[in-house]
Design an enzyme around this catalytic site. Structure first.
Site, mmCIF file in Angstrom:
data_model
loop_
_atom_site.group_PDB
_atom_site.id
_atom_site.type_symbol
_atom_site.label_atom_id
_atom_site.label_comp_id
_atom_site.label_asym_id
_atom_site.label_seq_id
_atom_site.Cartn_x
_atom_site.Cartn_y
_atom_site.Cartn_z
ATOM 1 N N GLY A 8 0.869 -1.177 0.000
ATOM 2 C CA GLY A 8 0.000 0.000 0.000
ATOM 3 C C GLY A 8 0.903 1.223 0.000
ATOM 4 N N VAL A 12 -0.355 6.624 4.065
ATOM 5 C CA VAL A 12 0.338 6.056 5.235
ATOM 6 C C VAL A 12 1.598 5.305 4.792
ATOM 7 C CG1 VAL A 12 0.158 4.453 7.179
ATOM 8 C CG2 VAL A 12 -1.821 5.846 6.545
ATOM 9 N N GLY A 13 1.453 4.456 3.770
ATOM 10 C CA GLY A 13 2.568 3.600 3.354
ATOM 11 C C GLY A 13 3.769 4.393 2.860
ATOM 12 N N ASP A 32 2.094 -1.671 -4.510
ATOM 13 C CA ASP A 32 0.701 -1.207 -4.586
ATOM 14 C C ASP A 32 0.050 -1.859 -5.790
ATOM 15 O OD1 ASP A 32 -0.769 1.445 -3.153
ATOM 16 O OD2 ASP A 32 -1.677 0.776 -5.042
ATOM 17 N N ARG A 81 -10.865 5.622 5.893
ATOM 18 C CA ARG A 81 -12.217 6.060 6.269
ATOM 19 C C ARG A 81 -12.613 7.349 5.574
ATOM 20 N NH1 ARG A 81 -13.413 6.756 12.413
ATOM 21 N NH2 ARG A 81 -11.208 7.207 12.625
ATOM 22 N N ASN A 94 -11.910 -4.164 3.259
ATOM 23 C CA ASN A 94 -10.500 -4.289 3.624
ATOM 24 C C ASN A 94 -10.102 -5.715 3.992
ATOM 25 O OD1 ASN A 94 -10.030 -1.698 2.957
ATOM 26 N ND2 ASN A 94 -9.805 -0.906 5.027
ATOM 27 N N VAL A 117 -1.661 -2.397 9.571
ATOM 28 C CA VAL A 117 -2.071 -1.015 9.823
ATOM 29 C C VAL A 117 -3.497 -0.768 9.315
ATOM 30 C CG1 VAL A 117 -1.491 1.420 9.387
ATOM 31 C CG2 VAL A 117 0.329 -0.252 9.630
ATOM 32 N N THR A 118 -3.878 -1.522 8.286
ATOM 33 C CA THR A 118 -5.190 -1.329 7.665
ATOM 34 C C THR A 118 -6.302 -1.496 8.695
ATOM 35 O OG1 THR A 118 -4.247 -2.284 5.650
ATOM 36 C CG2 THR A 118 -6.653 -2.120 5.756
ATOM 37 N N HIS A 174 -8.479 -0.461 18.573
ATOM 38 C CA HIS A 174 -8.239 0.823 17.915
ATOM 39 C C HIS A 174 -9.582 1.288 17.386
ATOM 40 C CE1 HIS A 174 -6.112 3.980 16.014
ATOM 41 N NE2 HIS A 174 -6.264 3.551 14.794
HETATM 42 N N1 APR Z 1 -2.941 -4.487 -2.986
HETATM 43 C C1 APR Z 1 -2.033 -3.501 -2.823
HETATM 44 N N2 APR Z 1 -2.384 -2.228 -2.595
HETATM 45 C C2 APR Z 1 -3.690 -1.947 -2.532
HETATM 46 C C3 APR Z 1 -4.697 -2.931 -2.681
HETATM 47 C C4 APR Z 1 -4.263 -4.262 -2.925
HETATM 48 N N3 APR Z 1 -5.135 -5.253 -3.101
HETATM 49 N N4 APR Z 1 -5.893 -2.329 -2.552
HETATM 50 C C5 APR Z 1 -5.667 -1.019 -2.326
HETATM 51 N N5 APR Z 1 -4.344 -0.795 -2.303
HETATM 52 C C6 APR Z 1 -3.630 0.467 -2.120
HETATM 53 C C7 APR Z 1 -4.313 1.629 -2.810
HETATM 54 O O1 APR Z 1 -4.049 1.637 -4.210
HETATM 55 C C8 APR Z 1 -3.695 2.826 -2.092
HETATM 56 O O2 APR Z 1 -2.557 3.330 -2.764
HETATM 57 O O3 APR Z 1 -3.619 0.848 -0.753
HETATM 58 C C9 APR Z 1 -3.288 2.251 -0.720
HETATM 59 C C10 APR Z 1 -4.018 2.893 0.441
HETATM 60 O O4 APR Z 1 -3.602 4.199 0.490
HETATM 61 P P1 APR Z 1 -4.587 5.426 0.800
HETATM 62 O O5 APR Z 1 -5.847 5.262 0.034
HETATM 63 O O6 APR Z 1 -3.815 6.671 0.671
HETATM 64 O O7 APR Z 1 -4.981 5.154 2.344
HETATM 65 P P2 APR Z 1 -4.099 5.514 3.618
HETATM 66 O O8 APR Z 1 -4.501 6.844 4.131
HETATM 67 O O9 APR Z 1 -2.665 5.240 3.337
HETATM 68 O O10 APR Z 1 -4.665 4.437 4.661
HETATM 69 C C11 APR Z 1 -4.388 3.059 4.489
HETATM 70 O O11 APR Z 1 -4.247 2.646 6.835
HETATM 71 O O12 APR Z 1 -4.678 3.953 8.701
HETATM 72 C C12 APR Z 1 -5.188 2.970 7.839
HETATM 73 O O13 APR Z 1 -7.583 3.329 7.876
HETATM 74 C C13 APR Z 1 -6.418 3.431 7.106
HETATM 75 O O14 APR Z 1 -7.059 1.287 6.275
HETATM 76 C C14 APR Z 1 -6.437 2.513 5.927
HETATM 77 C C15 APR Z 1 -4.931 2.276 5.660
#
Ligand code: APR
Length: 311
Positions: A8, A12-13, A32, A81, A94, A117-118, A174
């Protein structure tokens, strides 16, 4: 050289990748599902290397071969969220994403320690543990460090003292039922119960509980990421350098706190094997009841996920 894979490459990542580079302790791989995204972010970060004086590499990939031989895998893949959404609303979507990521981790990084973390966090830890079949010490969730850092900040601001003097402990799930423990929260060893009125403590506890939601409300799109990424980095550092920090994490309990087969936030020692030890505190009746209530709501969501899987 240690290797960390972050699944991801979103807010966050990618931010966790940045902070880890700044710490100079491991090579980083961002993965990703979106083509070009992890490669682009990794390239941008690597262009900063001469200025920021990074000692390690960062690369991006869409396929999981890239995570082979990782010492540590951080799972942030999933949807964040949106305003009005609870962390549990994210469960169905998720769980599918994290389940598919866990399959890949099992195949390509079978010896890694995993930080989940998700959200909804504690349930996602169950998903990863079940799918990978990894031992409980190698699958943990990041929540307590984040909840505690928010509580620390609010206390420091209220008292007008330096942040680093405040040590805070937040247990439980959490979510809105997290369990901040004022009794174990101090300013240079002085319990906050001696420095703040009960009314003020209650107000700061309430703000800590809603800390993530407050940010979701302001951002409109997405959720907090700087403080979450900092919290992940604190845990990564403890594990990669084997410095045995005592940090609150979502850990799998098998009898501790009279809880069984459930992930919930508790203090633990983190080292190279992941969760080296869960610390069991003598909680008061009320604190223990709050922890059990929190664990019950995690267990309910896990049952919901088991049902969804079966359907
Ligand atoms: N495989 C790999 N990456 C994926 C997949 C998957 N199957 N599905 C989604 N993603 C990627 C998305 O493309 C995106 O780049 O996960 C990333 C999530 O990033 P953001 O949408 O920016 O979300 P973010 O704010 O980083 O939060 C991620 O962390 O704190 C928790 O609640 C939050 O569950 C959420 C997670």
């Amino acid at each position: 050289m240690k290797k960390v894979s972050i699944i991801g490459a979103g807010h966050v990542g990618a931010t966790a990748g940045l902070y880890l580079l700044e710490k100079r302790i491991a090579n980083v791989v961002l993965v990703d599902i979106v083509e070009g995204l992890p490669q682009g972010k990794a390239m941008d970060l690597s262009h900063a290397a001469p200025l920021r004086k990074y000692l390690h590499t960062i690369t991006g990939a869409n396929d999981y071969e890239a995570i082979a031989d990782s010492d540590l895998v951080v799972i942030t893949a999933g949807l964040p969220r949106r305003p009005g959404m609870s962390r549990s609303d994210l469960l169905a979507t998720n769980a599918k994403i994290v389940g598919s990521v866990a399959e890949q981790v099992k195949t390509y990084a079978p010896d890694a320690v995993v930080i989940v973390v998700t959200n909804p966090l504690d349930v996602m830890c169950h998903v990863v543990k079940e799918v990978t079949g990894f031992p409980k010490n190698r699958v943990m969730g990041m929540a307590g460090v984040l909840d505690s850092t928010r509580f620390r900040l609010f206390i420091a601001q209220e008292l007008g003292v330096h942040l680093s003097d405040v040590v805070a402990l937040v247990l439980g799930g959490h979510g809105d039922d997290m369990v901040p423990l004022p009794r174990y929260t101090s300013v240079s060893g002085i319990p906050i119960t001696e420095l703040l009125s009960q009314e003020t403590i209650d107000r700061l506890v309430a703000r800590t509980r809603k800390g993530g939601g407050e940010i979701v409300g302001l951002l409109k799109e997405g959720s907090a990421f700087y403080a979450p990424a900092s919290s992940i980095t604190e845990m990564m550092e403890a594990i990669l350098l084997n410095i045995r920090r005592n940090l609150p994490v979502s850990a799998y309990l098998e009898g501790e706190y009279d809880l069984k087969d459930v992930y919930v936030g508790v203090p633990a020692v983190l080292g190279q094997n992941g969760v080296e030890k869960v610390i069991e505190l003598a909680l008061t009746y009320d604190e223990k009841s709050a922890l059990h209530a929190s664990a019950n709501s995690v267990a309910k969501s896990v049952a919901q996920w088991e049902e969804m899987k079966g359907a």
